[in-house]
Scaffold this motif. Structure first.
Motif, mmCIF file in Angstrom:
data_model
loop_
_atom_site.group_PDB
_atom_site.id
_atom_site.type_symbol
_atom_site.label_atom_id
_atom_site.label_comp_id
_atom_site.label_asym_id
_atom_site.label_seq_id
_atom_site.Cartn_x
_atom_site.Cartn_y
_atom_site.Cartn_z
ATOM 1 N N UNK A 136 4.191 -10.244 1.708
ATOM 2 C CA UNK A 136 5.208 -9.198 1.796
ATOM 3 C C UNK A 136 4.572 -7.818 1.923
ATOM 4 N N UNK A 137 4.996 -7.065 2.920
ATOM 5 C CA UNK A 137 4.475 -5.712 3.098
ATOM 6 C C UNK A 137 4.856 -4.836 1.910
ATOM 7 N N UNK A 138 6.081 -5.007 1.409
ATOM 8 C CA UNK A 138 6.527 -4.221 0.258
ATOM 9 C C UNK A 138 5.662 -4.496 -0.971
ATOM 10 N N UNK A 139 5.300 -5.755 -1.182
ATOM 11 C CA UNK A 139 4.445 -6.105 -2.318
ATOM 12 C C UNK A 139 3.058 -5.494 -2.154
ATOM 13 N N UNK A 140 2.565 -5.496 -0.933
ATOM 14 C CA UNK A 140 1.248 -4.892 -0.683
ATOM 15 C C UNK A 140 1.264 -3.395 -0.988
ATOM 16 N N UNK A 141 2.287 -2.721 -0.509
ATOM 17 C CA UNK A 141 2.384 -1.276 -0.731
ATOM 18 C C UNK A 141 2.436 -0.969 -2.230
ATOM 19 N N UNK A 142 3.214 -1.744 -2.963
ATOM 20 C CA UNK A 142 3.297 -1.555 -4.416
ATOM 21 C C UNK A 142 1.932 -1.767 -5.058
ATOM 22 N N UNK A 143 1.202 -2.796 -4.580
ATOM 23 C CA UNK A 143 -0.140 -3.071 -5.094
ATOM 24 C C UNK A 143 -1.092 -1.929 -4.755
ATOM 25 N N UNK A 144 -0.993 -1.388 -3.528
ATOM 26 C CA UNK A 144 -1.853 -0.280 -3.127
ATOM 27 C C UNK A 144 -1.639 0.930 -4.034
ATOM 28 N N UNK A 145 -0.398 1.211 -4.356
ATOM 29 C CA UNK A 145 -0.092 2.356 -5.219
ATOM 30 C C UNK A 145 -0.703 2.166 -6.598
ATOM 31 N N UNK A 146 -0.648 0.936 -7.099
ATOM 32 C CA UNK A 146 -1.221 0.607 -8.401
ATOM 33 C C UNK A 146 -2.740 0.727 -8.371
ATOM 34 N N UNK A 147 -3.336 0.274 -7.278
ATOM 35 C CA UNK A 147 -4.796 0.341 -7.132
ATOM 36 C C UNK A 147 -5.272 1.792 -7.085
ATOM 37 N N UNK A 148 -4.537 2.626 -6.382
ATOM 38 C CA UNK A 148 -4.893 4.051 -6.299
ATOM 39 C C UNK A 148 -4.929 4.679 -7.684
ATOM 40 N N UNK A 149 -3.989 4.311 -8.539
ATOM 41 C CA UNK A 149 -3.966 4.833 -9.911
ATOM 42 C C UNK A 149 -5.243 4.453 -10.650
ATOM 43 N N UNK A 150 -5.672 3.194 -10.492
ATOM 44 C CA UNK A 150 -6.913 2.753 -11.151
ATOM 45 C C UNK A 150 -8.119 3.528 -10.633
ATOM 46 N N UNK A 151 -8.204 3.690 -9.314
ATOM 47 C CA UNK A 151 -9.340 4.409 -8.728
ATOM 48 C C UNK A 151 -9.356 5.870 -9.173
#
Length: 218
Positions: A136-151
Motif C-alpha cells: 500500500x502506498x499509503x502505508x509506505x508514506x506513513x512509514x516514511x514519516x515515522x522513519x524521518x522522525x527517528x532519523x
C-alpha cells in the motif's frame, strides 16, 4: 582474616580474568579473549560487563546466534546498562536479516534510555527495510514519516554524527517520495475532474439524440 584474604584473592582473580580478556580484545585477539571471558563469567556470573563483551566476541567470531544467547542470559543481571543489551541484540538481529525483531529490540532500548542516539538510527533503517515490502502506498508514506522522525531524533541527539550527511540525504529522499505520492494524488484528482466534465458533456449530446437507435460496443 583468612576468609578476608581468600575473598580478596578470589576478587583479584575475577578482575584479572576480565582485565586480561579486555586487553586481549583490544589487541585484536578475540579467540584468546573468549577463553578468559568464559572463565570470568564462571567466577562472576552476575557481571553485566562480561556478558556484553563476551557477546561482542562471539559476534566478531561470526557466531551471532551465540551472541544473542549470551545477551539474553545477561539481561537477567543487567542493571543501568540494560538498554545496551537490547541495542546489541537489535544490531545482531539486523545483521541476520530479522528487521522486525531488530526494530522491536531498538524500541526497547529507546524506552530504557531515550537519550541514547544509536538505536534511533538503526530503528529507522530497520523500518525502512520493512517499508520497502509494503504494497500500500499509503502505508509506505506513513512509514516514511515515522522513519524521518527517528532519523531527525538521531541527528538532534548526535549533532556531530559522522554519518550526518548520509542521514540527511535519506531524509531528503523520503520527503521526495512523500511529495511524489501527494503529487500523484493531485494528478488523480485533476484527472477525475476532467473525466467528470467529459461525462457531463456526453450526457448533453446523447440527450438530444434519443431517436437514434444505434448500439455501440464498450
Amino acid at each position: 582474616s583468612i576468609f578476608i584474604l581468600l575473598y580478596a584473592l578470589q576478587l583479584y582473580s575475577f578482575c584479572s580474568y576480565l582485565d586480561d580478556a579486555n586487553e586481549l580484545l583490544n589487541q585484536n585477539k578475540p579467540e584468546e579473549a573468549l577463553i578468559l571471558y568464559e572463565k570470568a563469567l564462571v567466577e562472576d556470573p552476575v557481571n553485566e560487563e562480561i556478558y556484553i563483551n563476551l557477546a561482542f566476541v562471539h559476534e566478531v567470531l561470526g557466531d551471532r546466534e551465540k551472541s544473542l544467547e549470551v545477551l539474553k542470559k545477561g539481561l537477567t543481571y543487567a542493571g543501568e546498562s540494560k538498554y545496551l543489551f537490547y541495542y546489541n541484540m537489535g544490531t545482531t538481529h539486523s545483521k541476520l536479516g530479522r528487521s522486525g525483531l531488530a526494530v522491536e529490540m531498538f524500541t526497547k532500548s529507546i524506552e530504557l534510555n531515550s537519550r541514547f542516539p544509536a538505536p534511533y538510527l538503526n530503528r529507522g533503517n530497520g523500518k525502512l527495510r520493512l517499508a520497502m515490502i509494503l504494497e500500500s502506498i499509503d502505508e509506505r508514506v506513513k512509514a516514511y514519516e515515522d522513519i524521518i522522525i527517528d532519523y531527525e531524533t538521531y541527528l538532534s541527539l548526535y549533532p556531530d554524527a559522522p554519518k550526518r550527511e548520509v542521514v540527511e540525504k535519506y531524509i531528503a529522499a523520503l520527503r521526495r517520495r512523500i511529495r511524489d505520492k501527494e503529487q500523484r494524488e493531485k494528478d488523480l484528482e485533476n484527472l477525475l475532474d476532467i473525466l467528470n466534465n467529459a461525462t457531463d458533456s456526453t450526457k448533453d449530446i446523447t440527450a438530444g439524440a434519443e431517436d437514434i437507435k444505434v448500439e455501440y460496443e464498450d
